[in-house]
Structure formats: C-alpha cells, structure tokens
Design an enzyme around this catalytic site. Structure first.
Site, short mmCIF file in Angstrom:
data_model
loop_
_atom_site.label_atom_id
_atom_site.label_comp_id
_atom_site.label_asym_id
_atom_site.label_seq_id
_atom_site.Cartn_x
_atom_site.Cartn_y
_atom_site.Cartn_z
N ARG A 102 1.24 -1.15 -0.09
CA ARG A 102 0.09 0.08 0.09
C ARG A 102 0.93 1.24 0.04
O ARG A 102 1.92 1.25 0.61
CB ARG A 102 -0.81 0.10 1.28
CG ARG A 102 -1.79 1.02 1.44
CD ARG A 102 -3.09 0.74 0.43
NE ARG A 102 -4.18 1.78 0.92
CZ ARG A 102 -5.14 1.96 0.04
NH1 ARG A 102 -5.06 1.57 -1.32
NH2 ARG A 102 -6.13 2.74 0.57
N THR A 377 -10.14 -0.41 -9.34
CA THR A 377 -9.10 -1.16 -8.66
C THR A 377 -9.06 -2.30 -9.55
O THR A 377 -9.90 -2.61 -10.34
CB THR A 377 -9.42 -1.24 -7.32
OG1 THR A 377 -9.35 0.13 -6.66
CG2 THR A 377 -8.68 -2.27 -6.57
N ASN A 397 -6.28 3.97 -7.16
CA ASN A 397 -7.38 4.42 -6.77
C ASN A 397 -8.48 4.92 -7.58
O ASN A 397 -9.15 4.02 -8.28
CB ASN A 397 -7.30 5.75 -5.71
CG ASN A 397 -8.45 6.02 -4.75
OD1 ASN A 397 -9.39 4.97 -4.60
ND2 ASN A 397 -8.40 7.43 -4.36
N GLN A 416 -4.07 8.16 -4.14
CA GLN A 416 -4.62 7.25 -2.91
C GLN A 416 -4.71 8.11 -1.82
O GLN A 416 -5.14 7.63 -0.62
CB GLN A 416 -3.49 6.28 -2.83
CG GLN A 416 -4.14 5.00 -2.43
CD GLN A 416 -5.04 4.23 -3.37
OE1 GLN A 416 -5.93 4.14 -3.31
NE2 GLN A 416 -4.10 3.62 -4.38
N SER A 448 -7.96 1.05 3.44
CA SER A 448 -8.07 0.44 2.04
C SER A 448 -9.43 -0.58 2.32
O SER A 448 -9.67 -0.79 3.68
CB SER A 448 -7.12 -0.42 1.65
OG SER A 448 -7.52 -1.11 0.54
N GLY A 469 -13.92 -2.17 -6.52
CA GLY A 469 -15.11 -1.66 -6.42
C GLY A 469 -15.19 -0.73 -4.80
O GLY A 469 -16.46 -0.57 -4.51
N1 GLY Z 1 -8.64 2.62 -3.38
C1 GLY Z 1 -9.18 1.45 -3.12
C2 GLY Z 1 -8.93 0.82 -2.02
O1 GLY Z 1 -7.81 0.96 -1.37
O2 GLY Z 1 -9.88 0.41 -1.05
#
Ligand code: GLY
Length: 566
Positions: A102, A377, A397, A416, A448, A469
């Site tokens: 991440r 995503t 994102n 993000q 996330s 989603g």
């Molecule tokens: N940006 C989508 C997630 O990390 O859930």
C-alpha cells in the site's frame, strides 16, 4: 490436479534438465476449467502473461508478479507501478502470508493538507493533483515477494511486461471507450501528451505502445528497486512533483518499504476464510459479516429474499460503522482486529435490530469495544500446478489514478491520499465517514477496502477471490463466498449473479439493476429502506478447486476479465 502430481513432477524435471516437452495448450475464456494452473485477471494480455510464466515452471508468485507488471502496461486504468495493493499467498503446505504494498503518505503530509482556511475540503485537491499521490508501493512489493517466494529470475518475470509496453497490445473495446472519454482530461492534467491519447478515436484492436514505460520497466529489471526508487525514475517523479504542488521527496522514495503481514482468518460454517489485515479494512469487514451471519441460515432465508437482504444490510451497516471508527494503519493506530472479530463481540453487535424494520443508519453507531474508495481497482487470482495460490488486488484509486503521467517515465500517479479521512468525522464525497484512526500522518498508510481472500475446505485450497469496487469490495467478496457456501453455486454462478451493498452511510441499499425481485423491493421499502439502483457492483476474478482437483475460473462478466488456464 493432485492426481497428476507425479506426472507433473516428471514434467518439471524435464523442464529443469532442458528437455523440451510441449506444455498443455492454454485455454482462454471467462469460465474455463483447467488441470494445471490458472490466472484470472482484468485483461486478456495480463492473464496470458501469467500463464506463460506458469508454463515455464514458475510458481503462483512468479506468475502473480508477472501479471501485476503486465497489468501496469495493459490495464492502466488500475494496474500500476505508481500505486499499490495487497497480495495474499497460500503455499501448498498451508502456510499463508500477506505482502502489503500500500502507498504511504509522504513525509511532508499533514492532517489538514486538503482543507482550506475555513476547514473545508478543497474540491478535487485529494484526487486531481500531484498532492493526491501517495508514495508508490507496487515495485518494492513485487520485488520483495518475488525474493521471498519466486522460482524464476526477476528478469524473466518482468520481461513480458517490457515486451508488451515496447511492441504494444490491442486495446479492448471497453478500453477504447475509456481512453476516448478521458482524452480531454488526460490532456488537461499533463504537460506532455500521454500514450493513452491519440489523434482521432481509439477503437478495439488498435495497438497501444508505451516506450517510456518500457524504459522504466527496463530500469527496474536491470537495477531492482533502485531502478524505481532512486536514479533516473526517482528524478522523473520528483520533477513531476515540481510541475504541480506534489510533495513526494527523494527521501520518501528511498525509505518506502512494503511489509509482510500476518493474514486475518476466521471460520464460517466449517470453512476457513483467510483475508487481508489492516491497513485494509476489507478482511475485517468480510470476517465480521460472515461472523454476524453464522447463527442465521441464509439458505433457509432464501437467496435475495426480503429476510436475507435485510439481515445482510443490517450486518453491513454495523461493519461499516466499526470501520469508520476503528480502522487505520496498524503501524500508527491500534485497530483492535482481535476484538472486532471476536465471535462474542459479533453476537452482541448483531442483536439490536428488528426483523421487520430497517434500522436507520443514524441509529447505528460503532460497537463499544472495551474514506472512501473509488471503483477502479483490479483483482487477479492465480493457482499453480504445485498447489500454491495468490489472491492480489492492486489500485491507483480512481480510474487512471490522478490521471497524471510521470513525464518521461510513462506511468500514472495514484491519488490514494483520498483514501485517508481527509476531514475526519465528515462524510467524504462518496458519503463514507472516516475517523481519526484514518487521519493523515506523515509516513502512514491510508485505509483500504481491498479484500483479496482465500477459502479452505477441509484444510485444502478451495476458493481464491477478490474484486475492485472501493467500499463495495468486502461486501462483493462476502456475497461470492456465501453464494458458494450457503447457496451451493459454482464459482461461475457465484461471480455472475447480481449483487447489493449497504455501507451504513449514505443510508441506502445499492443494488444492481434486475437483481432484486420487485416484491422484495416493495417489502424493503415497506421496512423503511432507501434503495438505489446501480449498473454493476464489483468485478470479481476468482478460482475454485473442484472435488476432482481441476481448477475452475470465474472471470466476472462485469469488465474484460479473462481466465487463462492449461
Ligand atoms: N482505493 C481503493 C482501496 O484501497 O480500497
């Protein structure tokens, strides 16, 4: 699959000793079944890349890393080297692992960086600017996971992505439309014209070549993480920051590290569910939903019946209320996953509702313990002939992230930072409320919802699944799992059937058009539910291991998802 193990080992030895056997032919489609290995992803070229690595004797992790880099080329909507994600691994000995790649907030980030002097969110600042970019994690994550688990050389694994970027690939119909509709935006956001913009209109089958991206991938191939986090690529990122109000520094890039984490797991009706820990909220939400459903027979209640939709919506409200209060980066805040997933807590959490009336969202608070995300995503699932599995979700994102391409380097920057609660306690533009636990801090990972998951049956690999989603990811994965376990659907049916979603705030159930029977809709309205239609929810790429050991794919019809198996 397992019955062929001896033959396969022999085949592997032949490969290693240099004898050339022709591997079984590759089968491609949405809902295929294969004997040896399977890759299911959002783009046919990425699935083809993954399967070619399996056929070379690579394992699921080699194939996953190759697929991830290939997606960065052929699925720029979400595939990336400028973003991040989570990968869940289950090896054939039953051991599990997570690599968290991440993005992180740059060291120059601060709690209120997206607010104006009156304390209001400056519109678009957390999505459509260089400031919206978190420090990218994908390259470090892929290198680390490959170092720990890979069998083939990194060079072999990244090369297909370089070839795809150099020689080009045919864009799908969906991509042609997306590139065309984003053309003006791309031109507005970038000083130089990105590869996704062409004179005239894209059409299906046109070839997209990305020489600058190919050169960046070559630097990564030749120099490992230094090919991205220092040297020429890093310089290009810093220069791109200077072109706007970006704050990613050389130190941010140099210090970025992906981390291995312990997966979360829980039991549901005798199956073991393995998923992602914080900083994704996905695993907690998924396991909370399953835990709250455990005492109820969804099968008896009936598929998409009034009672089932009500039960699930009530559970979802509670799980999302907990997310808003407690979930954040575990390196910065204590998330209390153990308490949130304690069966006793979940039992207490799921008794204060009326079976005949919806609980208004304002009445639902986070449980007493003694963000939002966009839709774009992408998820891929891989199973190899050795019995290893990978479930990985990766993102920029928004679709194309910030839409800002790092000049000269050919890749898109994520946006993000918007996954932080940019203004804690206030619903963001998607209506999802985040709390202090997910406020911005330098070096912190934003929360996330990504939920790459694996299910075991009788101690053996059974399902691999995940979805894009945004906030609908965990509820989508939940529905696929319950469709298989409670409603005895095969993976194809479980993925293809309609979905619904309730995220506590805003206070409505969102459902795919045509999914819920009109009488059930009437009943839900009578119970005071607000309802909203949506074209699609999620886009799952999943695998099921059948009782005879064969591998079945469920590539969602919602997108260009494609399975390749052999
Ligand atoms: N940006 C989508 C997630 O990390 O859930």
């Amino acid at each position: 699959m397992r019955t062929n193990r001896i033959v396969i080992s022999f085949f592997a030895i032949l490969l290693i000793t240099g004898c050339h056997e022709t591997p079984s032919p590759v089968i491609t489609g949405r809902n295929i079944t294969a004997e040896h290995g399977m890759v299911v992803s959002a783009h046919p070229e990425a699935s083809k890349t993954g399967i070619s690595i399996l056929q070379k004797g690579g394992n699921a992790i080699d194939a996953a890393v190759a697929t991830e880099f290939a997606l960065a080329v052929c699925y720029p909507e979400a595939g990336n080297i400028g973003g991040g994600g989570f990968m869940l691994i289950r090896m054939n000995d039953g051991s599990t692992d997570v690599i968290d790649y991440r993005e992180k907030a740059p060291l120059g980030a601060s709690r209120d960086m997206f607010l104006d002097e009156k304390g209001n969110l400056t519109e678009g600042s957390s999505t459509e600017t260089r400031l919206a970019a978190g420090v990218p994690g994908t390259v470090d994550g892929m290198i680390r996971v490959h170092e720990k688990y890979g069998r083939l050389s990194f060079r072999e694994i990244i090369q297909p992505a370089i070839d795809l970027a150099t020689k080009g690939f045919p864009v799908t119909e969906g991509q042609a439309k997306t590139f065309n509709s984003n053309k003006e935006y791309f031109l507005r956001m970038n000083a130089s014209r990105p590869a996704f913009v062409k004179d005239g209109e894209w059409k299906a089958g046109d070839i997209l070549r990305q020489p600058e991206l190919a050169a960046t991938l070559e630097r990564i191939r030749d120099n490992g993480r230094d090919g991205f986090y220092s040297g020429k690529t890093a310089e290009m990122i810093i220069n791109e920051m200077k072109r706007g109000n970006g704050i990613i520094s050389a130190r941010d890039l140099d210090e970025y590290e992906a981390v291995f984490r312990k997966p979360l797991s829980g039991e549901y009706r005798g199956y073991r569910i393995i998923s992602i820990p914080p900083p994704s909220s996905g695993g907690i939400i998924l396991l909370q939903l399953l835990g709250m459903m455990e005492p109820w027979s969804l099968r008896e209640a009936g598929f998409h019946s009034l009672k089932t939709v009500h039960l699930i919506a009530e559970a979802e409200k509670r799980a999302f209320a907990d997310r808003a209060e407690y979930a954040g980066d575990p390196d910065f805040v204590r998330v209390h996953a153990d308490i949130l997933l304690d069966p006793e807590y979940l039992k207490r959490r799921f008794i204060d509702f009326d079976l005949n009336m919806a609980t208004g969202s304002m009445q639902v608070k986070a449980g007493a313990l003694t963000g939002y995300e966009s839709d774009e995503t992408t998820h891929y699932s891989v199973v190899d002939d050795y019995g290893n599995a990978v479930s990985a979700t990766t993102t920029l994102n928004n679709t194309f992230g910030s839409s800002i391409v790092v000049e000269g380097a050919g890749f898109l920057l994520n946006d993000q930072m918007d996954d932080f609660s940019v203004k804690p306690g206030t619903p963001n533009m998607y209506g999802l409320v985040g709390g202090e636990a997910n406020s911005i801090s330098p070096g912190k990972r934003m929360l996330s919802s990504m939920t790459p998951s694996i299910v075991e049956k009788d101690g053996k690999l059974f399902l691999v699944a995940g979805s894009p989603g945004g906030s609908t990811i965990p509820t989508t994965v939940f529905q696929v799992i319950t469709n298989v376990i409670d409603y005895k659907m095969n993976i194809r049916q479980a993925v293809d059937t309609g979905r619904f979603h309730d995220q506590w705030l805003p206070d409505y159930i969102m459902f795919e058009i045509g999914t819920i029977d009109s009488l059930v809709i009437k009943g839900l309205k009578g119970m005071n539910y607000n309802l909203r239609e949506r074209t699609t929810i999620g886009s799952v790429n999943a695998v099921e291991i059948l009782p005879d050991g064969k591998i079945a794919a469920g590539a969602d019809w919602r997108g260009n998802n494609t399975a390749c198996g052999y």
